[in-house]
Each structure stands twice: as structure tokens, then as C-alpha cells.
Design a protein around this motif. Structure first.
Motif, mmCIF file in Angstrom:
data_model
loop_
_atom_site.group_PDB
_atom_site.id
_atom_site.type_symbol
_atom_site.label_atom_id
_atom_site.label_comp_id
_atom_site.label_asym_id
_atom_site.label_seq_id
_atom_site.Cartn_x
_atom_site.Cartn_y
_atom_site.Cartn_z
ATOM 1 N N ALA A 48 19.611 1.113 -19.734
ATOM 2 C CA ALA A 48 18.839 0.844 -18.424
ATOM 3 C C ALA A 48 19.945 0.469 -17.595
ATOM 4 C CB ALA A 48 17.702 -0.162 -18.511
ATOM 5 N N ALA A 49 21.262 0.479 -18.057
ATOM 6 C CA ALA A 49 22.251 0.051 -16.991
ATOM 7 C C ALA A 49 22.936 1.270 -16.296
ATOM 8 C CB ALA A 49 23.273 -0.752 -17.738
ATOM 9 N N SER A 50 22.395 2.259 -16.574
ATOM 10 C CA SER A 50 22.992 3.743 -16.165
ATOM 11 C C SER A 50 22.089 4.862 -15.926
ATOM 12 C CB SER A 50 23.995 4.169 -16.983
ATOM 13 O OG SER A 50 24.877 5.481 -16.818
ATOM 14 N N GLY A 51 22.582 5.719 -14.880
ATOM 15 C CA GLY A 51 21.420 6.938 -14.991
ATOM 16 C C GLY A 51 20.028 7.257 -14.954
ATOM 17 N N ILE A 52 19.489 7.789 -15.735
ATOM 18 C CA ILE A 52 18.038 8.100 -15.794
ATOM 19 C C ILE A 52 17.515 6.626 -16.269
ATOM 20 C CG2 ILE A 52 16.295 9.160 -17.284
ATOM 21 C CD1 ILE A 52 18.204 11.452 -17.662
ATOM 22 N N GLY A 53 17.790 5.800 -17.234
ATOM 23 C CA GLY A 53 17.365 4.796 -17.626
ATOM 24 C C GLY A 53 17.247 3.609 -16.505
ATOM 25 N N LEU A 54 18.374 3.635 -15.383
ATOM 26 C CA LEU A 54 18.459 2.672 -14.377
ATOM 27 C C LEU A 54 17.315 3.154 -13.273
ATOM 28 C CD1 LEU A 54 19.984 0.464 -12.874
ATOM 29 C CD2 LEU A 54 21.543 2.393 -12.170
ATOM 30 N N ALA A 55 17.226 4.618 -13.095
ATOM 31 C CA ALA A 55 16.254 4.816 -12.189
ATOM 32 C C ALA A 55 14.861 4.677 -12.578
ATOM 33 C CB ALA A 55 16.453 6.425 -11.893
ATOM 34 N N ILE A 56 14.479 4.712 -13.870
ATOM 35 C CA ILE A 56 13.133 4.296 -14.260
ATOM 36 C C ILE A 56 13.080 2.827 -14.448
ATOM 37 C CG2 ILE A 56 11.720 4.396 -16.178
ATOM 38 C CD1 ILE A 56 13.349 6.721 -17.475
ATOM 39 N N ALA A 57 14.017 2.103 -14.795
ATOM 40 C CA ALA A 57 13.689 0.731 -14.387
ATOM 41 C C ALA A 57 13.369 0.228 -13.054
ATOM 42 C CB ALA A 57 14.759 -0.052 -15.037
ATOM 43 N N ARG A 58 14.298 0.793 -12.141
ATOM 44 C CA ARG A 58 13.973 0.570 -10.702
ATOM 45 C C ARG A 58 12.736 0.816 -10.193
ATOM 46 N NH1 ARG A 58 18.155 3.202 -8.219
ATOM 47 N NH2 ARG A 58 19.529 1.132 -8.528
ATOM 48 N N GLU A 59 12.066 2.277 -10.498
ATOM 49 C CA GLU A 59 10.926 2.472 -10.139
ATOM 50 C C GLU A 59 9.843 1.713 -10.907
ATOM 51 O OE1 GLU A 59 10.134 6.678 -10.417
ATOM 52 O OE2 GLU A 59 7.976 6.373 -9.793
ATOM 53 N N LEU A 60 10.026 1.468 -11.928
ATOM 54 C CA LEU A 60 9.036 0.654 -12.540
ATOM 55 C C LEU A 60 8.968 -0.761 -11.979
ATOM 56 C CD1 LEU A 60 9.533 1.208 -16.484
ATOM 57 C CD2 LEU A 60 7.274 1.633 -15.195
ATOM 58 N N ALA A 61 9.989 -1.273 -11.507
ATOM 59 C CA ALA A 61 10.113 -2.782 -10.997
ATOM 60 C C ALA A 61 9.509 -2.587 -9.461
ATOM 61 C CB ALA A 61 11.374 -3.372 -11.042
ATOM 62 N N GLU A 62 9.917 -1.656 -8.858
ATOM 63 C CA GLU A 62 9.495 -1.336 -7.419
ATOM 64 C C GLU A 62 7.848 -1.228 -7.419
ATOM 65 O OE1 GLU A 62 11.934 1.551 -6.014
ATOM 66 O OE2 GLU A 62 13.446 -0.130 -5.587
ATOM 67 N N SER A 63 7.248 -0.790 -8.600
ATOM 68 C CA SER A 63 5.695 -0.478 -8.676
ATOM 69 C C SER A 63 5.319 -1.584 -9.175
ATOM 70 C CB SER A 63 5.743 0.833 -9.581
ATOM 71 O OG SER A 63 6.193 2.110 -8.844
ATOM 72 N N GLY A 64 5.587 -2.699 -9.543
ATOM 73 C CA GLY A 64 5.074 -3.976 -9.856
ATOM 74 C C GLY A 64 5.160 -4.500 -11.389
ATOM 75 N N ALA A 65 5.775 -3.542 -12.269
ATOM 76 C CA ALA A 65 6.057 -3.947 -13.682
ATOM 77 C C ALA A 65 7.279 -5.245 -13.654
ATOM 78 C CB ALA A 65 6.360 -2.973 -14.423
ATOM 79 N N ARG A 66 6.987 -5.837 -14.718
ATOM 80 C CA ARG A 66 8.153 -6.983 -14.908
ATOM 81 C C ARG A 66 8.941 -6.021 -16.241
ATOM 82 N NH1 ARG A 66 8.682 -12.679 -15.613
ATOM 83 N NH2 ARG A 66 11.000 -12.817 -15.167
ATOM 84 N N VAL A 67 10.178 -5.888 -15.782
ATOM 85 C CA VAL A 67 11.047 -4.985 -16.380
ATOM 86 C C VAL A 67 12.351 -5.725 -17.155
ATOM 87 C CG1 VAL A 67 12.525 -2.877 -16.422
ATOM 88 C CG2 VAL A 67 10.423 -3.193 -14.871
ATOM 89 N N LEU A 68 12.239 -5.474 -18.395
ATOM 90 C CA LEU A 68 13.468 -5.978 -19.438
ATOM 91 C C LEU A 68 14.532 -4.855 -19.505
ATOM 92 C CD1 LEU A 68 14.867 -8.179 -20.995
ATOM 93 C CD2 LEU A 68 13.794 -7.170 -22.774
ATOM 94 N N LEU A 69 15.564 -5.045 -18.793
ATOM 95 C CA LEU A 69 16.602 -3.762 -19.025
ATOM 96 C C LEU A 69 17.619 -3.960 -20.246
ATOM 97 C CD1 LEU A 69 16.255 -4.170 -15.723
ATOM 98 C CD2 LEU A 69 18.113 -2.773 -15.737
ATOM 99 N N ALA A 70 17.691 -3.181 -21.068
ATOM 100 C CA ALA A 70 18.391 -3.354 -22.487
ATOM 101 C C ALA A 70 19.598 -2.289 -22.269
ATOM 102 C CB ALA A 70 17.338 -3.129 -23.627
ATOM 103 N N ASP A 71 20.627 -2.843 -22.601
ATOM 104 C CA ASP A 71 21.878 -1.901 -22.654
ATOM 105 C C ASP A 71 23.124 -2.428 -23.536
ATOM 106 O OD1 ASP A 71 23.986 0.328 -22.142
ATOM 107 O OD2 ASP A 71 22.384 0.891 -20.583
ATOM 108 N N LEU A 72 23.857 -2.072 -23.766
ATOM 109 C CA LEU A 72 24.928 -2.348 -24.412
ATOM 110 C C LEU A 72 25.832 -3.604 -24.022
ATOM 111 C CD1 LEU A 72 26.600 0.978 -26.027
ATOM 112 C CD2 LEU A 72 25.196 -0.655 -27.177
#
Ligand code: NAD
Length: 248
Positions: free
Chosen positions: A14-38
Motif C-alpha cells: 500500500a505504500a505505492s501505486g495501485i495499493g496506495l490509491a486503494i488505501a486512500r479511497e477506502l480511507a476517504e470512504s470511511g474505512a479504518r485502513v491498515l497499510l502494509a508494505d516492506l
């Protein structure tokens, strides 16, 4: 508008690219998001930039113990787990199969295939324990159904994700856990940027009916639809977001 209020989501890679965009949209839509990356510093910076109480954890998805710890962190820090996006992936070496480096083969399969199995294997019991069912999206590729010269490990792993998605969907339909796969064509991200010179990029753009690459946000909107209750009758299937690449 799609809303995810009261839901906890894990997004890998989730720190880059597609994962980052997904994490952002989920968070902006009300989810509590845990981003995982290396990389912890990069992942923490991404979570801070997103805001909305997004959390960060360092986890290598090719290590089952780290994936178990990632799921535990989501549950202990937020109280449950409802959504998972298995997005972490690497391109791996490009070489004809007869010369394909063995270590490269194993790394691509470990991250792109085993990592997705570990994610589902550990998240599903947590989703069941949360009591409200769940939804999982696995990021495959157009290379989940067609080949690409020189990319045998990537193509094999992305094809395998479609079978794994169907198997998981059948095994856990009764638990109200839906599992789907998404197949993007070429999306303009750091992964693609790192792998391509300007001429190759132009040629690849021309291979899409829409004559361009997609954006991470265009993948995210399909992923968020599949994670949402609007897709309540959608499970075990593969969904393209490919600008017409495979229609030709
Ligand atoms: P990216 O390189 O921009 O981001 C991938 C992220 O995954 C990086 O932050 C990286 O650190 C992380 N990652 C790599 N290995 C990891 C591991 N073992 N554990 C945890 N995190 C790890 O790539 P992207 O283009 O955003 O790709 C995301 C996903 O989409 C991948 O699965 C990729 O195969 C898939 N995909 C990408 C495209 C494209 O054209 N960009 C097309 C189809 C599918």
C-alpha cells in the motif's frame, strides 16, 4: 456514494501505486485502513499522507509469520477485520523461460502467489471472528488470462490467482466472505515506470483500445465497488479494468 464506515481494511503493497490509491479511497470512504508494505518509514509516510486514522505496518507478504502478525495488528488496533486487498506484487526478471533465473522464479511465486494465499489464510479466520462476513479482492492482471513474452513467473502467478480466488470464494461463501480478482492492464505506477523506457511505454500505450495506460484510481474504483455491499451478489469472479486490451 460507496461507504465503508465501521469497517477495517488491510491493503498490502500500500505504500505505492495501485495499493496506495486503494488505501486512500477506502480511507476517504470511511474505512479504518491498515497499510502494509516492506519499508516501515515509507508506509508510515503514506498512512500519514492519507490521514483518516490510517495505520501502517511493515510486512513482507512472502513470510507467513509476518502476514499473521499483520492480521493480528489490524484486529488488536481496530477491533476486527472485514476487508482485505492482496495487492503486493513484483514484476520479477524478464527472460525466456529456458534461461529464467531460478531465484527470480521463486521470489515472484513467493510474493505474487504464496503472499496472496497467506493473506487469505490468516485474514479469513479474523473475518469470521468479526461476525459480519467480509470481502477480499486479489490483484491479478490481464496477464492472469493471456501471456507476455519473458514473464513466465509473473504470468504463471497471476493465472494461479484466478484459481485461488475461485477456490476461496467457494470455501467461504457460507461464511459470507466474498472473494474476487481484478485484472488491470498497464497502469501508470512506479512498477511500470521503473521497467520501461519511453519508446516501450509508447508501444504499450498503443496496445490498449483506449490508447493509454490506466491510472491507479481507475483500478481502485473497481476494487472498492467489489469490496462494497453493492457487489453483494458478486463472488468467485475475475473483473478486468484494461482499457480494452484483451477485447482485441
Ligand atoms: P508498485 O511497485 O508501484 O507497488 C507495489 C508495492 O508492493 C510496493 O510499494 C512494494 O514495496 C510492495 N511490495 C513488493 N513486494 C512486497 C512484499 N513481499 N510484501 C509487501 N509489500 C511488497 O506496483 P503497482 O504497479 O502498484 O502494482 C500493484 C499490484 O498490481 C501488483 O500485484 C501488480 O502485479 C499488479 N498489477 C500492476 C499493473 C501495472 O501495470 N502497474 C498491471 C496489472 C497488475
Amino acid at each position: 456514494d460507496i461507504r465503508f464506515d465501521g469497517k477495517t481494511a488491510i491493503v498490502t503493497g500500500a505504500a505505492s501505486g495501485i495499493g496506495l490509491a486503494i488505501a486512500r479511497e477506502l480511507a476517504e470512504s470511511g474505512a479504518r485502513v491498515l497499510l502494509a508494505d516492506l519499508d516501515m518509514a515509507k508506509t508510515t509516510a503514506a498512512a500519514r499522507a492519507i490521514g483518516h486514522d490510517a495505520l501502517a505496518i511493515a510486512a513482507d507478504v512472502s513470510d507467513a509469520h509476518q502476514v499473521a502478525r499483520m492480521v493480528d495488528a489490524a484486529v488488536t488496533r481496530t477491533g476486527g477485520l472485514h476487508l482485505l486487498v492482496n495487492n503486493a506484487g513484483i514484476g520479477g526478471p524478464l527472460a525466456p523461460l529456458g534461461e529464467y533465473p531460478l531465484d527470480g522464479w521463486h521470489r515472484v511465486i513467493d510474493v505474487n502467489l504464496h503472499g496472496v494465499f497467506y493473506g487469505m489464510r490468516h485474514a479469513i479466520p479474523a473475518m469470521k471472528a468479526s461476525g459480519a462476513g467480509g470481502a477480499i479482492v486479489n490483484i491479478s492482471s490481464i496477464l492472469g488470462t493471456v501471456g507476455f513474452a519473458g514473464a513466465s513467473a509473473y504470468v504463471a502467478a497471476k493465472h494461479a490467482l484466478l484459481g485461488l480466488t475461485r477456490a476461496a470464494a467457494l470455501d467461504h461463501a457460507a461464511d459470507k466472505i466474498r472473494v474476487n480478482a481484478v485484472g488491470p492492464a498497464f497502469i501508470h505506477t512506479p512498477l511500470v515506470e521503473a521497467a520501461l523506457d519511453a519508446d516501450t511505454r509508447k508501444a504499450l500505450e498503443g496496445m490498449h483500445a483506449l490508447k493509454r495506460m490506466g491510472t491507479p484510481e481507475e483500478v481502485s474504483s473497481l476494487v472498492c465497488y467489489l469490496l462494497s455491499d453493492r457487489a453483494a451478489f458478486v463472488t468467485g469472479s475475475y473483473h478486468l479494468v484494461d482499457g480494452g486490451y484483451t477485447a482485441q
